[in-house]
Design a protein around this motif. Sequence first.
Motif, PDB file in Angstrom:
ATOM      1  N   SER A 484       0.807  -1.222   0.000  1.00 59.22           N
ATOM      2  CA  SER A 484       0.000   0.000   0.000  1.00 59.22           C
ATOM      3  C   SER A 484       0.839   1.270   0.000  1.00 59.22           C
ATOM      4  CB  SER A 484      -0.914  -0.001   1.223  1.00 59.22           C
ATOM      5  OG  SER A 484      -0.141  -0.012   2.414  1.00 59.22           O
ATOM      6  N   SER A 485       2.159   1.145   0.044  1.00 56.91           N
ATOM      7  CA  SER A 485       3.096   2.285   0.049  1.00 56.91           C
ATOM      8  C   SER A 485       2.908   3.175   1.274  1.00 56.91           C
ATOM      9  CB  SER A 485       2.946   3.124  -1.229  1.00 56.91           C
ATOM     10  OG  SER A 485       3.152   2.336  -2.365  1.00 56.91           O
ATOM     11  N   GLU A 486       2.475   2.601   2.379  1.00 54.05           N
ATOM     12  CA  GLU A 486       2.266   3.379   3.594  1.00 54.05           C
ATOM     13  C   GLU A 486       3.256   3.032   4.696  1.00 54.05           C
ATOM     14  OE1 GLU A 486      -1.739   2.894   4.851  1.00 54.05           O
ATOM     15  OE2 GLU A 486      -2.601   3.948   3.129  1.00 54.05           O
ATOM     16  N   LEU A 487       3.755   1.812   4.727  1.00 50.21           N
ATOM     17  CA  LEU A 487       4.685   1.378   5.761  1.00 50.21           C
ATOM     18  C   LEU A 487       6.068   1.166   5.161  1.00 50.21           C
ATOM     19  CD1 LEU A 487       2.568  -1.226   7.772  1.00 50.21           C
ATOM     20  CD2 LEU A 487       2.938   1.190   8.286  1.00 50.21           C
ATOM     21  N   CYS A 488       7.084   1.572   5.916  1.00 49.73           N
ATOM     22  CA  CYS A 488       8.474   1.392   5.520  1.00 49.73           C
ATOM     23  C   CYS A 488       9.199   0.676   6.652  1.00 49.73           C
ATOM     24  CB  CYS A 488       9.132   2.734   5.210  1.00 49.73           C
ATOM     25  SG  CYS A 488      10.891   2.623   4.833  1.00 49.73           S
ATOM     26  N   ALA A 489       9.946  -0.359   6.311  1.00 51.52           N
ATOM     27  CA  ALA A 489      10.712  -1.127   7.297  1.00 51.52           C
ATOM     28  C   ALA A 489      12.170  -1.134   6.889  1.00 51.52           C
ATOM     29  CB  ALA A 489      10.181  -2.559   7.393  1.00 51.52           C
ATOM     30  N   ALA A 490      13.058  -1.003   7.879  1.00 52.54           N
ATOM     31  CA  ALA A 490      14.497  -1.013   7.635  1.00 52.54           C
ATOM     32  C   ALA A 490      15.176  -1.802   8.736  1.00 52.54           C
ATOM     33  CB  ALA A 490      15.053   0.404   7.580  1.00 52.54           C
TER      34      ALA A 490
END
Length: 919
Positions: A484-490
Amino acid sequence: MKFHYKFHNLFGTVYRKGDILFSNDGNCVISPVGNKITVYNLKHNKSNTLSFESNFNYTAVDIAPNGTTLLAINEKGEAQMISLITCAVVHRYKFRQQVNAVKFSPDGKYFAACCDNTVFVMTAPCSFTGEFCSFIMKRVFKKSLDDVTCIDWSSCSKLLAVGSKDTTTKIYTVDYLDNLNMYSLSGHTDKIVGVFFEKKSLDLITISRNGQVCLWESTIDSDDLVVSEVQISHRKRRKMQKAEDSEDEVDERNVIEKDKDYESDNDLENVKKEQDVKEEKRLQYNKLGRHYIGDAIRRADKKVKLTAAQYHKESRILVTGFSTGIFFLHEMPDVNLIHTLSISEHRISSIAISSPGDWIAFGCPNIGQLLVWEWQSEQYVMKQQGHSLDMTCLTYSPDGLYIVTGGFDGKVKVWNTSTGFCVVTFSEHKSTVTSIVYSPNKKFLVSSSLDGTVRCYDLIRYRNFRTLTSPSLVQFSCVALDASSELCAAGGQDVFEIFIWSIKFGKLLDVLGGHEAPVSCVSFSPTLASSRLASASWDKTVRLWNCIENSSECETIQLASDALQVAFRPDGEEIAVSTLDGNITFFNPTTCDQTGSIEGRNDLGSGRADTDLITAQTQLKTKAFTTICYSADGSCVLGGGNSKNVCLYDVKESILIKKFVITQNKSLDAVNDFINRRLLTEFGNMALVEERGELEGGDVDIRLPGVKEGDMSDRRVKPEVRVHCVRFSPTGESFAVAATEGLLVYSQNAGIDGTFRPYRLEVSSTPLAVKQLLKESAWGSALSAAIQLNEHLIIQECIEAVPPADINLTVSSLDDDYSDRLLNTIARLLEGSRHLEHLLLWVKALVSVRKRKFPPSVLLALEKVLTVKYSQLSKICDFNKYTIRCIKTVGEMTPKVEEAEPMDTDNESSGRGTYSDSD
């Protein structure tokens, strides 16, 4: 899925070292990139890397006067004669030593090559002499006391000017001449950088490294050069003359004694006149003047040297480049300064001028920069620069139109796959970029770096609109975006935790802990229905997290070795994990059960580097797949590592389908499985000993030994061949490899593929039958037979032959498999066809009449082409918008002609209409 992938293009590397040159029409720049050659078409804004390659890096190139033949020589002296029409090597020759310069004669019959202090003049194969052996030695000159640096031919192709490091310029002749043997010009105090003949003249311009420009005037013209009737050397001619003189010595004495009594003063004067006439016909040079270029710059810094020079004979423009990145334009012969500009802070090694004389190309090898400058309007025609260090990661855009790369230099570059040029460069990161992800909505991309930041870049406004950081400084090794292009994980490299942010608000939402070693990779499920996150770590585990429902809990998969990469299948129903033991293991993310395994260490292969003390077979035990990815349909997996091989596996059968060798460049380390034992001595491998001569630019400082990158290195080391990242395009038609040499793109449609690959072929399906059906207007049968033959040109002929009114009926008679292949073919036709509206009618009919779900790869390929066409048409419409508006307004204001009443014939306005007042 088809597997006939071939090398298509090379991105990310625009120039390495060597000569750059323009094509004869002036529209293309030819640049050597390692052991390959790239042609940049400035008129159509495209780049194309030729498919052949050499065993070593190219250093000297030149194009024949006919414009169809290219001569390229690598650093080991291996010459290749290349046809630019077929893009194939037509002849090879070995000089067995490094060639410093090469130049074709203006008539195309010969070419001259300089090796050390020797000049070879050979016949060119494009001269069509009828000889079986193309390279025939014509003359060999070895008169210089030091290495030869530059050469140039006269307009008549009879003389050859050669400059060398011994500060002299020598004039050689191709044919034996009566009035010239060899001429030497001196007067410079540094090595010669450039020598140039004037157009249709024998006058010379010589340029040395300290900025001295000397002008030389010849005493005769090219028409006065007399070719000897007998083509033998002057030394042999003098020996023959002495032999004849000794035989007739007695007779000559008697004749001289008889003539002494009758000799008069008039006879002596005639002999002197004849000698004077012979001396006047001999070629001699007079120095007209000496000038100094860049004297003020060299006074400020004595280390500044003139490193490159080029002269345009028609416009008499001299271009000189310096070690500080500054270039000058002078008008000859008065040496009037026209323009000066600093293009970089690094050395300019090569300069080329187009045949019209309006474009100038510059090459800077230290940063891999290639510039084309229009000096009259003072604008850049092309400004391209690759990564100064190796690439580390790459990703495709969802439509496959762009490729984004990150490198050790901290830069993020966006490359257009259609043109091959860099669109935009982001340089906000201060350290190595470790991972890049493109958003599914195609609006932004996210990159992680070792500088402790995760940055979001807007691809519409080209700006860094969000910077995500952790509470404490963490070196991020990987990054991922959800569907959904809302969450980013690194994931962290020094802190073994996973950080999750909200892209919209830029806030840290959660920190996932549990790993006991650096997190090597994170990946979200590609489906919108799932928010599952998979993370791989060096602690020999893969953890599956549910980020939305219950982020604190996870499912752990135990592995036999350290996990290096994890990737989701496009449908999200399977994950692939690459481990340090060289295996690729497949798991079901729902049940965590193992579904398959591939042991690919032996397929990956291993080369032996110069510093290795063990054999390649033993070194193979340390190899593993450091990067893997699924194909677009999920049936195959692609893997690469610290090797020159990229392996493609079938997931279901767990077998190797094809192995791609990305390079054969022996200028890189660890390419061969064996090392040259003749270089092994009691002191070690002599290949590691650096032969340090005089460094370019005059900088002779010895830097820190052993440092390979950064400002403190001045060593010339061989980079090791490595594959840092591999990715399949969303369309499945190509895949990209980020390696030591740059970004290599392999495509199924690359080159001329003459293989016959039919599809459901029947006995009655022949090209002649297709043409007969087209004559009978049996459109459906003809199109089905053409698809069975799977010949692109035959399908194109059928598509263009069907009338627009019959397209819907023709489409309705096709099978589903045929319609998929037809839509894929139309997507390829849209790239270069002029029948845009006709092809769009086919697309509309296939989508509306069939009313079925096409494969995503086919639709993405169609979307990619339509996006390019839309951008091209929109630019034209925007450019002509005001013109169209003006034409429309003028058309509305056209005066209406009213019928005039009959008037007398004597009136001059008889028979003419009158304009109404309203108009």
